[in-house]
Design an enzyme around this catalytic site. Sequence first.
Site, PDB file in Angstrom:
ATOM      1  N   HIS A  72       0.754  -1.032  -0.099  1.00 47.94           N
ATOM      2  CA  HIS A  72       0.105  -0.098   0.115  1.00 47.94           C
ATOM      3  C   HIS A  72       1.087   1.334   0.008  1.00 47.94           C
ATOM      4  O   HIS A  72       1.636   1.491   0.824  1.00 47.94           O
ATOM      5  CB  HIS A  72      -0.870   0.096   1.247  1.00 47.94           C
ATOM      6  CG  HIS A  72      -2.071  -0.772   1.225  1.00 47.94           C
ATOM      7  ND1 HIS A  72      -3.103  -0.718   1.921  1.00 47.94           N
ATOM      8  CD2 HIS A  72      -2.253  -1.789   0.110  1.00 47.94           C
ATOM      9  CE1 HIS A  72      -4.047  -1.586   1.574  1.00 47.94           C
ATOM     10  NE2 HIS A  72      -3.477  -2.624   0.694  1.00 47.94           N
ATOM     11  N   TYR A 200      -9.678   5.755   6.816  1.00 44.88           N
ATOM     12  CA  TYR A 200      -9.681   6.154   8.057  1.00 44.88           C
ATOM     13  C   TYR A 200     -10.666   7.347   8.041  1.00 44.88           C
ATOM     14  O   TYR A 200     -10.572   8.258   7.411  1.00 44.88           O
ATOM     15  CB  TYR A 200      -8.390   6.731   8.685  1.00 44.88           C
ATOM     16  CG  TYR A 200      -7.493   5.646   9.021  1.00 44.88           C
ATOM     17  CD1 TYR A 200      -7.285   4.748  10.064  1.00 44.88           C
ATOM     18  CD2 TYR A 200      -6.366   5.325   7.987  1.00 44.88           C
ATOM     19  CE1 TYR A 200      -6.354   3.909  10.332  1.00 44.88           C
ATOM     20  CE2 TYR A 200      -5.619   4.252   8.284  1.00 44.88           C
ATOM     21  CZ  TYR A 200      -5.291   3.605   9.399  1.00 44.88           C
ATOM     22  OH  TYR A 200      -4.459   2.806   9.803  1.00 44.88           O
ATOM     23  N   PRO A 292      -5.210   0.873  18.484  1.00 44.73           N
ATOM     24  CA  PRO A 292      -4.796   0.570  16.993  1.00 44.73           C
ATOM     25  C   PRO A 292      -4.708   1.432  15.925  1.00 44.73           C
ATOM     26  O   PRO A 292      -4.458   0.888  15.038  1.00 44.73           O
ATOM     27  CB  PRO A 292      -5.852  -0.477  16.909  1.00 44.73           C
ATOM     28  CG  PRO A 292      -7.015   0.026  18.021  1.00 44.73           C
ATOM     29  CD  PRO A 292      -6.443   0.578  18.813  1.00 44.73           C
ATOM     30  N   LYS A 296       0.374   0.357  15.207  1.00 44.96           N
ATOM     31  CA  LYS A 296       1.711   0.184  15.421  1.00 44.96           C
ATOM     32  C   LYS A 296       1.982  -0.980  16.310  1.00 44.96           C
ATOM     33  O   LYS A 296       3.250  -1.026  16.784  1.00 44.96           O
ATOM     34  CB  LYS A 296       1.829   1.752  16.035  1.00 44.96           C
ATOM     35  CG  LYS A 296       2.085   2.962  15.170  1.00 44.96           C
ATOM     36  CD  LYS A 296       3.345   2.440  14.195  1.00 44.96           C
ATOM     37  CE  LYS A 296       3.119   3.472  13.142  1.00 44.96           C
ATOM     38  NZ  LYS A 296       3.527   2.983  11.658  1.00 44.96           N
ATOM     39  N   TYR A 384       3.542   6.647   9.776  1.00 41.43           N
ATOM     40  CA  TYR A 384       2.981   5.375   9.306  1.00 41.43           C
ATOM     41  C   TYR A 384       3.776   4.517   8.815  1.00 41.43           C
ATOM     42  O   TYR A 384       3.497   3.324   8.901  1.00 41.43           O
ATOM     43  CB  TYR A 384       1.721   5.955   8.275  1.00 41.43           C
ATOM     44  CG  TYR A 384       0.599   5.044   8.220  1.00 41.43           C
ATOM     45  CD1 TYR A 384      -0.330   5.212   8.976  1.00 41.43           C
ATOM     46  CD2 TYR A 384       0.731   3.912   7.358  1.00 41.43           C
ATOM     47  CE1 TYR A 384      -1.605   4.210   8.935  1.00 41.43           C
ATOM     48  CE2 TYR A 384      -0.222   2.748   7.338  1.00 41.43           C
ATOM     49  CZ  TYR A 384      -1.529   3.122   8.279  1.00 41.43           C
ATOM     50  OH  TYR A 384      -2.367   2.291   8.071  1.00 41.43           O
TER      51      TYR A 384
HETATM   52  C1  PHB Z   1      -6.547  -3.893  10.618  1.00 42.06           C
HETATM   53  O1  PHB Z   1      -6.796  -4.382   9.232  1.00 42.06           O
HETATM   54  O2  PHB Z   1      -7.021  -4.697  11.410  1.00 42.06           O
HETATM   55  C2  PHB Z   1      -6.098  -2.534  10.940  1.00 42.06           C
HETATM   56  C3  PHB Z   1      -5.634  -1.862  10.085  1.00 42.06           C
HETATM   57  C4  PHB Z   1      -5.165  -0.436  10.367  1.00 42.06           C
HETATM   58  C5  PHB Z   1      -5.130   0.057  11.548  1.00 42.06           C
HETATM   59  C6  PHB Z   1      -5.764  -0.904  12.616  1.00 42.06           C
HETATM   60  C7  PHB Z   1      -6.245  -2.220  12.103  1.00 42.06           C
HETATM   61  O3  PHB Z   1      -4.975   1.276  11.890  1.00 42.06           O
END
Ligand code: PHB
Length: 389
Positions: A72, A200, A292, A296, A384
């Site tokens: 990504h 997000y 989450p 990280k 990130y």
């Molecule tokens: C996930 O795919 O479970 C996931 C991805 C990004 C995040 C948190 C969880 O920031």
Amino acid sequence: MKTQVAIIGGGPSGLLLAQLLHRRGIESVVLERKTKDYVLGRIRAGVLEEGLVALMEEAGCADRLHAEGFTHEGTLISYGDEMFRVDFTAHTGKPVVVYGQTELTRDLYDAREKAGGHIVFNVADVRINDADTNAPFVTYVVDGAAQRLDCDFIAGCDGFHGVSRQAIPLDMRREYEKVYPFGWLGILSETPPVNHELIYANSPRGFALCSMRNERLSRYYIQCSLSDKPDDWTDAAFWQELKRRIPAAQADQLVTGPSIEKSIAPLRSFVTEPMRWGRLFLCGDAAHIVPPTGAKGLNTAASDVHYLYDALRDFYENGSEVGIDAYSEKALARVWKAERFSWWFSSLMHRYPDQSAFDLKIQVADLEFLRSNKAAQKAMAENYVGLPY
Ligand code: PHB
Ligand code: APR
């Protein structure tokens, strides 16, 4: 029984450390409280930084990750009717790899089994002894029989609820914690992801995240109340709420289906200091937790493993204790930056129960600055994709 490094916990931290040490001829025994199936049943985030990918390569465990993981190069962020993209590769030259933590853990188990690695499952009553001497040992019980494992070093990789952290005397240990007033309700569904990159979303109804495991398996989250239970949410209610929180164009395209897993996770920031006491070293969730947002957790565990692996190699290959002495300081310096990023990204994206009109305006200003400012996007992208080790 005797070994060089006793590793408490057979999650990703413990397994990765064991496999890396094995490749350098350093012996270890992993003690795991549960079974392999139980460990592989846990669903966790799946975004890997370059540093973790490099460690998996060094461990000889990266073939499937390279074949099946998704690169990504950016992510989408939405708020209100706005949506913008932060381009990771344009700003940092690096992407991230989307590959489930469960799969990564499975690859590590496969490698340990192939190499004849020693993993003891179903251990109970694990106790750390004499960690402040040069002859530490771990005692535990398996099938009702008491056992003793003598070793040079102990790696505490036993997660947030483990025993290792508690072995550091209270008068030497300092804990820092922030508990967030909401949780994440997550579902896994056998549906194609709504978008090829993660979204997000900050919406007036709360945060949402569109993520994925592969082309046929999606992972979605919505911010929920801490008093909610997964059973309070039917699949239909989840999909309806998710659609209300993401931009209309994506909501219209969202393919829904039955959930194959549904769970709620609370959000917490936590750090314990120091991460070393004598010959005991804490790694991963045993020493720190992040919310989450930004994924990280596993990546911070990986940087700990990297520093500890380097330190142990230096000890066994060069007889030097420099790395061991520097472990806690080095690991914590990076941990705190990941804590800051996860806290900032969580604060930016969620609705807080006590948020005032002023707080909301500041959140929108922060989002608009990120949308319109290249330096802000670069700072976010650097965090990130992962700060350097
Ligand atoms: C996930 O795919 O479970 C996931 C991805 C990004 C995040 C948190 C969880 O920031
Ligand atoms: N004795 C032996 N094993 C234990 C004990 C104990 N007393 N307590 C816990 N364990 C085991 C758990 O059963 C678990 O398998 O230690 C393991 C710890 O694994 P994780 O909790 O997964 O922690 P870690 O390996 O540090 O992984 C890093 O990154 O994405 C985050 O939280 C996520 O698990 C992830 C973490």
